[in-house]
Design a protein around this motif. Structure first.
Motif, PDB file in Angstrom:
ATOM      1  N   LEU A 178      37.463  45.022  41.541  1.00 45.23           N
ATOM      2  CA  LEU A 178      38.412  45.168  40.464  1.00 45.23           C
ATOM      3  C   LEU A 178      39.759  44.262  40.832  1.00 45.23           C
ATOM      4  CD1 LEU A 178      39.071  45.833  37.421  1.00 45.23           C
ATOM      5  CD2 LEU A 178      39.837  48.026  38.126  1.00 45.23           C
ATOM      6  N   GLU A 179      40.132  43.346  40.310  1.00 50.77           N
ATOM      7  CA  GLU A 179      41.296  42.568  40.550  1.00 50.77           C
ATOM      8  C   GLU A 179      42.561  43.052  39.786  1.00 50.77           C
ATOM      9  OE1 GLU A 179      40.289  38.407  40.680  1.00 50.77           O
ATOM     10  OE2 GLU A 179      42.291  37.681  40.748  1.00 50.77           O
ATOM     11  N   TYR A 180      43.745  42.963  40.136  1.00 53.92           N
ATOM     12  CA  TYR A 180      44.862  43.040  39.536  1.00 53.92           C
ATOM     13  C   TYR A 180      45.809  41.777  39.462  1.00 53.92           C
ATOM     14  CZ  TYR A 180      47.011  43.830  44.184  1.00 53.92           C
ATOM     15  OH  TYR A 180      47.166  43.700  45.397  1.00 53.92           O
ATOM     16  N   VAL A 213      42.302  41.995  46.259  1.00 53.21           N
ATOM     17  CA  VAL A 213      43.791  41.376  46.284  1.00 53.21           C
ATOM     18  C   VAL A 213      43.737  39.808  46.338  1.00 53.21           C
ATOM     19  CG1 VAL A 213      45.688  41.465  47.879  1.00 53.21           C
ATOM     20  CG2 VAL A 213      44.250  43.514  47.853  1.00 53.21           C
ATOM     21  N   ASP A 214      44.189  39.547  45.089  1.00 53.20           N
ATOM     22  CA  ASP A 214      44.662  38.226  44.899  1.00 53.20           C
ATOM     23  C   ASP A 214      46.046  37.892  45.357  1.00 53.20           C
ATOM     24  OD1 ASP A 214      45.596  35.640  43.823  1.00 53.20           O
ATOM     25  OD2 ASP A 214      43.765  35.493  42.475  1.00 53.20           O
ATOM     26  N   THR A 215      46.310  37.156  46.584  1.00 54.46           N
ATOM     27  CA  THR A 215      47.473  37.009  47.125  1.00 54.46           C
ATOM     28  C   THR A 215      48.476  36.659  46.371  1.00 54.46           C
ATOM     29  OG1 THR A 215      46.598  35.046  48.187  1.00 54.46           O
ATOM     30  CG2 THR A 215      46.723  37.079  49.597  1.00 54.46           C
ATOM     31  N   GLY A 216      48.119  35.646  45.121  1.00 59.96           N
ATOM     32  CA  GLY A 216      49.216  34.964  44.290  1.00 59.96           C
ATOM     33  C   GLY A 216      49.569  35.991  42.923  1.00 59.96           C
ATOM     34  N   HIS A 217      48.722  37.207  43.127  1.00 64.34           N
ATOM     35  CA  HIS A 217      49.147  38.166  41.831  1.00 64.34           C
ATOM     36  C   HIS A 217      50.057  39.157  41.953  1.00 64.34           C
ATOM     37  CE1 HIS A 217      45.016  37.111  39.754  1.00 64.34           C
ATOM     38  NE2 HIS A 217      45.491  36.066  40.264  1.00 64.34           N
ATOM     39  N   HIS A 218      51.317  38.950  42.882  1.00 66.30           N
ATOM     40  CA  HIS A 218      52.254  39.817  42.888  1.00 66.30           C
ATOM     41  C   HIS A 218      53.782  39.141  42.515  1.00 66.30           C
ATOM     42  CE1 HIS A 218      48.830  40.616  45.783  1.00 66.30           C
ATOM     43  NE2 HIS A 218      49.254  41.812  45.626  1.00 66.30           N
ATOM     44  N   PHE A 240      39.386  39.781  49.117  1.00 68.06           N
ATOM     45  CA  PHE A 240      40.652  38.772  48.866  1.00 68.06           C
ATOM     46  C   PHE A 240      40.354  37.750  48.190  1.00 68.06           C
ATOM     47  CE2 PHE A 240      42.068  40.554  53.013  1.00 68.06           C
ATOM     48  CZ  PHE A 240      43.454  40.800  52.911  1.00 68.06           C
ATOM     49  N   ASP A 241      41.420  37.218  47.137  1.00 61.20           N
ATOM     50  CA  ASP A 241      41.295  36.026  46.555  1.00 61.20           C
ATOM     51  C   ASP A 241      42.503  35.177  47.265  1.00 61.20           C
ATOM     52  OD1 ASP A 241      39.166  36.016  44.973  1.00 61.20           O
ATOM     53  OD2 ASP A 241      40.305  36.103  42.910  1.00 61.20           O
ATOM     54  N   PHE A 242      42.292  34.467  48.195  1.00 61.90           N
ATOM     55  CA  PHE A 242      43.521  33.815  48.937  1.00 61.90           C
ATOM     56  C   PHE A 242      43.939  32.715  48.035  1.00 61.90           C
ATOM     57  CE2 PHE A 242      41.447  35.146  52.888  1.00 61.90           C
ATOM     58  CZ  PHE A 242      42.505  36.158  53.042  1.00 61.90           C
ATOM     59  N   LEU A 285      38.376  32.129  48.418  1.00 61.61           N
ATOM     60  CA  LEU A 285      39.623  31.354  48.218  1.00 61.61           C
ATOM     61  C   LEU A 285      39.351  31.344  46.479  1.00 61.61           C
ATOM     62  CD1 LEU A 285      38.957  27.977  50.162  1.00 61.61           C
ATOM     63  CD2 LEU A 285      40.585  30.248  50.471  1.00 61.61           C
ATOM     64  N   ASP A 286      40.721  31.407  46.169  1.00 63.57           N
ATOM     65  CA  ASP A 286      40.616  31.159  44.532  1.00 63.57           C
ATOM     66  C   ASP A 286      41.754  30.417  44.274  1.00 63.57           C
ATOM     67  OD1 ASP A 286      41.042  31.475  41.934  1.00 63.57           O
ATOM     68  OD2 ASP A 286      41.620  33.576  41.760  1.00 63.57           O
ATOM     69  N   GLN A 287      41.435  29.058  44.136  1.00 64.91           N
ATOM     70  CA  GLN A 287      42.516  28.007  44.154  1.00 64.91           C
ATOM     71  C   GLN A 287      42.314  27.030  43.088  1.00 64.91           C
ATOM     72  OE1 GLN A 287      43.758  28.473  48.823  1.00 64.91           O
ATOM     73  NE2 GLN A 287      42.921  26.722  48.068  1.00 64.91           N
TER      74      GLN A 287
HETATM   75 MN    MN Z   1      41.918  35.590  41.635  1.00 59.58          MN
END
Ligand code: MN
Ligand code: PSV
Length: 388
Positions: A178-180, A213-218, A240-242, A285-287
């Motif tokens: 579950l991604e936030y 944890v998607d690193t871009g989602h903060h 991770f979604d980097f 990776l999520d890019q």
């Molecule tokens: Mn993502």
């Protein structure tokens, strides 16, 4: 300190999943710039992903996004991947591009729309059953734009009820991640805005649910490594979604905006056992590569992550502990900075040579002629993109 040899051993088994959507066209709400040679279907996306693995030796799996990668024969797609030396990985759901989802999907006030979203998630599990993928990645665009628009707590009830139905469909070895994300596309409230919300839902669901944890989602300034340390401690860091961000959810190359942050995250991963044999943390990776060439961008992302991992692995753990227990603030900080400031590119070059790879994957790919080949061959047809 892990010796160079020990660091290489960890790096040999460390792998990263690349996202099918990174190979297709992408852009901003202002413009999508097409690139020559972009895949026209999931089969061509997999072929490009296989190139990333061929030159890095570290990207054996490809994340799917449904319906972007919809095909009438997933077994055939899985076979195609296998023939090219890769496999189909995480299935990412998409409940954000259908007109019915204007007011949300699994949190919608209308039961029929919620069921439609749940049915889509069931479909994703069916695909996993065919491809052998073990992870279902859930990200919901659900939220509201204006105070009073909907009942915030009521939306949580609907979310949990929907998630429970999906959780019940998972087989024993499958997981729900579950991604936030704190905002966008909703601007007032988001239904899974932070790791705490995700964590609570996951623990209430059961052991097969973990946080992504998607690193871009903060929000800017968020201490992501703290979140990572906390979730690892509770055994709920699933993936991770980097990517990296300068402003919002920029989806830029991981380690491009803030390589020091990436190192700090990897240090916590290492401390928390996330690189141990049999780790349950997956690294994805999520890019999107809007203006840069896509395959080289994915290769660079892999090498950026490897560099951060290598630096984390060479942290002198004994010296760090000693300094921490002595209250030696500057000494402890020095230990981390020493590792961060070490140039690990030679170590990674050695690792690749030992794996029978070229020491510089970017150069090796550039020389391979693949980019020219696909530009010449993939003419006609519709290039893949977010809507495809
Ligand atoms: Mn993502
Ligand atoms: C949402 O911003 C997200 O991070 C989710 O992981 C989606 O699946 C992905 O991006 C789509 O690009």
């Amino acid at each position: 300190m892990a010796s160079k040899q020990e660091a290489k051993e960890v790096l040999k088994r460390f792998w990263i999943e690349t996202p099918s959507w990174a190979y297709g066209n992408s852009g901003t709400r202002f413009k999508v710039f097409a690139q020559p040679g972009v895949p026209r279907d999931p089969f061509e996306k997999i072929a490009d992903a296989a190139q990333v693995h061929k030159f890095t030796g570290a990207a054996p799996s490809v994340a799917m996004h449904i319906p972007w990668d919809k095909t009438d024969d997933y077994a055939k797609l899985a076979k195609h991947a296998k023939e090219l030396g890769v496999r189909l990985g995480t299935v990412n759901s998409n409940t954000f591009q259908d007109d019915d989802y204007k007011y949300g999907s699994v949190c919608h006030f209308d039961k029929k729309i919620r069921q439609k979203a749940v049915d889509h998630l069931f479909e994703c599990i069916e695909i996993m059953n065919i491809t052998g993928a073990l992870d279902l990645k859930l990200w919901f665009a659900d939220g509201t734009n204006y105070p009073g628009q909907d009942d915030l707590a009521g939306r949580q009830d609907r979310l949990f009820e929907s998630l429970q139905k999906v959780y019940a469909r998972l087989s024993d070895n499958q997981r729900m991640l579950l991604e936030y994300k704190f905002f966008e596309p909703a601007f007032y409230s988001t239904d899974v805005p932070d790791w705490g919300t995700s964590y609570v839902h996951c623990t209430e669901l059961g052991p097969k649910a973990s946080v992504c944890v998607d690193t871009g989602h903060h929000a800017p300034g968020t201490n992501i490594e703290y979140i990572v340390a906390f979730l690892l401690r509770k055994k709920r860091l699933g993936a991770f979604d980097f990517n990296s961000r300068f402003y919002a959810d920029d989806d830029l190359i991981v380690g491009a905006a803030d390589p020091f942050q990436l190192f700090r995250i990897m240090h916590e991963v290492n401390q928390g056992g996330g690189f141990d044999k049999g780790t349950t943390v997956s690294y994805v990776l999520d890019q999107c590569h809007n203006i840069e060439p896509k395959i080289p961008a994915q290769i660079r992302s892999i090498t950026n992550v490897q560099e951060a991992v290598a630096k984390a692995l060479i942290v002198d753990a004994d010296a760090l502990k000693k300094a921490q227990l002595a209250g030696d603030v500057l000494g402890a900080n020095d230990v981390l900075m020493d590792a961060y400031n070490t140039d690990v590119r030679d170590l990674l070059g050695e690792l690749r040579s030992e794996q029978g790879l070229a020491t510089d994957p970017k150069l090796a790919y550039a020389k391979s002629g693949y980019a020219e080949k696909i530009a010449a061959e993939r003419v006609g047809g519709a290039q893949a993109g977010w809507g495809a």
